[in-house]
Design a protein around this motif. Sequence first.
Motif, short mmCIF file in Angstrom:
data_model
loop_
_atom_site.label_atom_id
_atom_site.label_comp_id
_atom_site.label_asym_id
_atom_site.label_seq_id
_atom_site.Cartn_x
_atom_site.Cartn_y
_atom_site.Cartn_z
N ASP A 97 6.67 6.24 -1.51
CA ASP A 97 6.06 5.24 -2.39
C ASP A 97 6.07 3.83 -1.81
OD1 ASP A 97 5.60 7.23 -4.29
OD2 ASP A 97 7.60 6.98 -5.12
N GLU A 113 -1.62 1.65 5.51
CA GLU A 113 -2.25 2.24 4.34
C GLU A 113 -1.43 1.83 3.13
OE1 GLU A 113 -2.57 6.46 4.99
OE2 GLU A 113 -3.48 6.14 6.97
N ALA A 115 -1.90 1.06 -1.23
CA ALA A 115 -2.65 1.07 -2.49
C ALA A 115 -4.06 1.61 -2.31
CB ALA A 115 -2.68 -0.34 -3.09
N GLY A 116 -4.18 2.68 -1.52
CA GLY A 116 -5.47 3.32 -1.33
C GLY A 116 -6.40 2.62 -0.36
N GLU A 117 -5.94 1.56 0.27
CA GLU A 117 -6.74 0.82 1.25
C GLU A 117 -6.12 0.99 2.63
OE1 GLU A 117 -7.27 -3.28 0.24
OE2 GLU A 117 -7.72 -2.82 -1.85
N THR A 118 -6.96 0.96 3.67
CA THR A 118 -6.49 1.02 5.05
C THR A 118 -6.80 -0.30 5.72
OG1 THR A 118 -6.84 3.40 5.15
CG2 THR A 118 -6.68 2.25 7.24
N SER A 139 -0.49 -1.16 -5.94
CA SER A 139 -1.14 -0.06 -6.67
C SER A 139 -1.36 -0.50 -8.10
CB SER A 139 -0.25 1.18 -6.64
OG SER A 139 -0.07 1.61 -5.33
#
Length: 140
Positions: A97, A113, A115-118, A139
Amino acid sequence: MKTPHLLAVAGTSASYAALFAYLEAAGMRVGWLDLTASAGPPPALEAAVAAGVHRAVEVTDGRTVVVKGRRGPAVLRDLLREHFLGCVLVLVRGGEDMPLLAAGEAEGDWRVEAAGETHELSSAALAARLRRPRPWPRSR
């Protein structure tokens, strides 16, 4: 206490040597926390802790090893306070997490990477992000 930034990693510390060197040259301290370690401490220190001492310390040229007994599971916040004061970044092997750091496409580049972004970053860009209070989106 200023809490260091945490990035999860999957590789060995050697995989990040170039980043360690870059950040050190930039005046930034980095820590390594392995939550997956299975090897035990040096036998003499283990024996001292098993015998009842609160903490056992071994000092050699260029290295200090500390073993401290613990009851219950490790508490991340306590580990950071006790072992990583002054670090701007702690790489956590086995960190759940938290944003993940990996080598980027080009040598010296990094991928984070979060919160869903790269985020594809050079070492300089990563260092600049680490100077911010919140370098990654949270997140939702």
